[in-house]
Design a protein around this motif. Structure first.
Motif, mmCIF file in Angstrom:
data_model
loop_
_atom_site.group_PDB
_atom_site.id
_atom_site.type_symbol
_atom_site.label_atom_id
_atom_site.label_comp_id
_atom_site.label_asym_id
_atom_site.label_seq_id
_atom_site.Cartn_x
_atom_site.Cartn_y
_atom_site.Cartn_z
ATOM 1 N N THR A 79 0.793 -1.227 0.000
ATOM 2 C CA THR A 79 0.000 0.000 0.000
ATOM 3 C C THR A 79 0.825 1.277 0.000
ATOM 4 O O THR A 79 0.332 2.347 -0.376
ATOM 5 C CB THR A 79 -0.914 0.033 1.237
ATOM 6 O OG1 THR A 79 -0.099 0.034 2.430
ATOM 7 C CG2 THR A 79 -1.847 -1.173 1.267
ATOM 8 N N GLU A 81 1.578 2.639 2.684
ATOM 9 C CA GLU A 81 1.017 3.342 3.839
ATOM 10 C C GLU A 81 1.612 2.792 5.128
ATOM 11 O O GLU A 81 2.009 1.624 5.207
ATOM 12 C CB GLU A 81 -0.508 3.165 3.879
ATOM 13 C CG GLU A 81 -1.236 3.599 2.619
ATOM 14 C CD GLU A 81 -1.445 5.089 2.571
ATOM 15 O OE1 GLU A 81 -1.216 5.751 3.600
ATOM 16 O OE2 GLU A 81 -1.843 5.591 1.506
ATOM 17 N N VAL A 158 -5.468 0.936 6.499
ATOM 18 C CA VAL A 158 -4.497 0.438 5.521
ATOM 19 C C VAL A 158 -4.979 -0.884 4.922
ATOM 20 O O VAL A 158 -4.792 -1.141 3.719
ATOM 21 C CB VAL A 158 -3.108 0.292 6.153
ATOM 22 C CG1 VAL A 158 -2.116 -0.336 5.170
ATOM 23 C CG2 VAL A 158 -2.583 1.648 6.614
ATOM 24 N N VAL A 161 -7.307 -0.039 2.156
ATOM 25 C CA VAL A 161 -6.552 0.335 0.954
ATOM 26 C C VAL A 161 -6.045 -0.919 0.244
ATOM 27 O O VAL A 161 -6.122 -1.047 -0.989
ATOM 28 C CB VAL A 161 -5.373 1.267 1.311
ATOM 29 C CG1 VAL A 161 -4.477 1.505 0.105
ATOM 30 C CG2 VAL A 161 -5.893 2.589 1.864
ATOM 31 N N ALA A 162 -5.529 -1.883 1.011
ATOM 32 C CA ALA A 162 -4.998 -3.114 0.432
ATOM 33 C C ALA A 162 -6.095 -3.919 -0.253
ATOM 34 O O ALA A 162 -5.880 -4.472 -1.341
ATOM 35 C CB ALA A 162 -4.326 -3.948 1.523
ATOM 36 N N LYS A 165 -6.730 -2.267 -3.513
ATOM 37 C CA LYS A 165 -5.610 -2.450 -4.437
ATOM 38 C C LYS A 165 -5.596 -3.851 -5.036
ATOM 39 O O LYS A 165 -5.152 -4.056 -6.179
ATOM 40 C CB LYS A 165 -4.287 -2.179 -3.713
ATOM 41 C CG LYS A 165 -3.871 -0.711 -3.685
ATOM 42 C CD LYS A 165 -2.492 -0.551 -3.097
ATOM 43 C CE LYS A 165 -2.001 0.886 -3.239
ATOM 44 N NZ LYS A 165 -1.630 1.219 -4.629
#
Length: 348
Positions: A79, A81, A158, A161-162, A165
């Motif tokens: 990420t 992040e 996070v 986000v992963a 993604k």
């Protein structure tokens, strides 16, 4: 498989992330309820110091702690992040000198199978003060070098986000949809009973005190007397917790009684310090009748995962990996059949 995950706390987020890595099509539905335990928690990853004797639970959290470095490195690399995880070490307080040698032996006896716990050492008052100058030196203490901490909300964000993604969907909804995938996994935490009645879920109201003290450093986590803990986030920001209040209410308003209790503890642990920017955080921590996480396949298309309780941030990432392997027909480290529930189960 097409999989729906209901609930975006540490359990649901980790399960979704690991399922996507296995090639499944995953959609997460989360209401972002106020009081979601993951987003309030400041997780201390140090299961080796626990006095709980439940072997099933200890294997889960021991392997969970061992998995953390790999999990965090992979997640942050994917990420770009930061997860709020750091190897902090831990100062362990005890009520008197008499219990110190027993505690030292109890913890170091676990070192052979858990080398990641690092080194356990006795601290003199001067040594403790060097590690954490503002902290009281009233109590005898040990230091465990391998302990770490993670910011629950930051880690969950996070993971979201992963998930995206990796091609998954993450939907904030007022109400999750009816099951329509090959598999639906309910990870609804304290709100689990709204969606399924097979596994009874109860919850505790956990209240934490956040405050600042003038400092630019970060410090070890502190595992205080009883169940008290202190976490340093850096830049003078701290959290002290936590209360344990059994409740059936979903009210996440802080109480005057809890704030007074936590303020007294803060004054005890930080004598003579000026505490600023005081605020309270409240989470609803789910637990199940046997006080173990529940991993239960209700039917071919319905799964329930709940009850991670106060060790959710330690156990959640590994549990997500294990469940993804089980769903994918892969071998697991844990015997997940030990995390099923039958009426009449006690604390095993």
């Amino acid at each position: 498989m097409r999989i729906q995950v209901i609930g975006g706390g540490i359990a649901g987020a980790s399960i979704a992330y690991h399922l996507l890595k296995e090639g499944h099509e995953v959609t997460v539905y989360d209401r972002e309820d106020q009081g979601q335990a993951t987003c309030v928690s400041a997780g201390i990853i140090s299961p080796w110091v626990s006095q709980r004797r439940n072997k099933v639970w200890y294997q889960l959290v021991r392997l969970g702690a061992a998995y953390y470095p790999e999990f965090i490195q992979e997640l942050e690399s994917l990420t770009g992040e930061r997860t709020g995880h750091r190897k902090s070490g831990a100062i362990l307080f005890f009520k008197d000198e008499e219990v110190l040698p027993k505690a030292f032996k109890r913890i170091t006896d676990k070192q052979a199978e858990a080398p990641e716990m690092g080194e356990l050492t006795y601290l003199t008052k001067d040594q403790q003060q060097a590690k954490f100058p503002m902290l009281t030196t009233e109590f005898p203490s040990l230091y465990l070098s391998g302990a770490s901490m993670v910011n629950g909300k930051q880690l969950r964000d996070v993971l979201q986000v992963a998930v995206e993604k990796l091609g998954g969907e993450w939907n904030q909804v007022s109400s999750p949809p009816e099951p329509s995938a090959d598999l639906t996994i309910y990870c609804a935490g304290a709100w689990g009973n709204e969606y399924q009645q097979n596994i009874p879920v109860s919850h505790q109201k956990a209240q934490l005190l956040h405050f600042t003290i003038e400092s630019d450093d970060t410090f070890p986590v502190v595992m205080g007397l009883k169940t008290h803990y202190i976490v340093s986030f850096g830049n003078g920001r701290f959290a002290l917790g936590t209360t344990h209040e059994d409740t059936t209410s979903f009210d996440v308003s802080p109480t005057k009684e809890a704030q007074e209790e936590l303020m007294k503890l803060a004054e005890m642990y930080f004598p003579g310090q000026e505490l600023k920017e005081l605020s309270m955080a409240v989470g609803l921590r789910p637990y199940t009748p046997n006080f173990l996480p529940i991993v239960e396949q209700i039917s071919d298309s319905l799964f329930v995962v709940n009850g991670l309780g106060s060790s959710g941030l330690t156990a959640g990432p590994l549990l997500g990996k294990e469940i993804s392997h089980w769903v994918s027909g892969k071998e697991t480290q844990l015997d997940l059949s030990k995390f099923t529930w039958k009426e009449g189960d006690g604390d095993r």
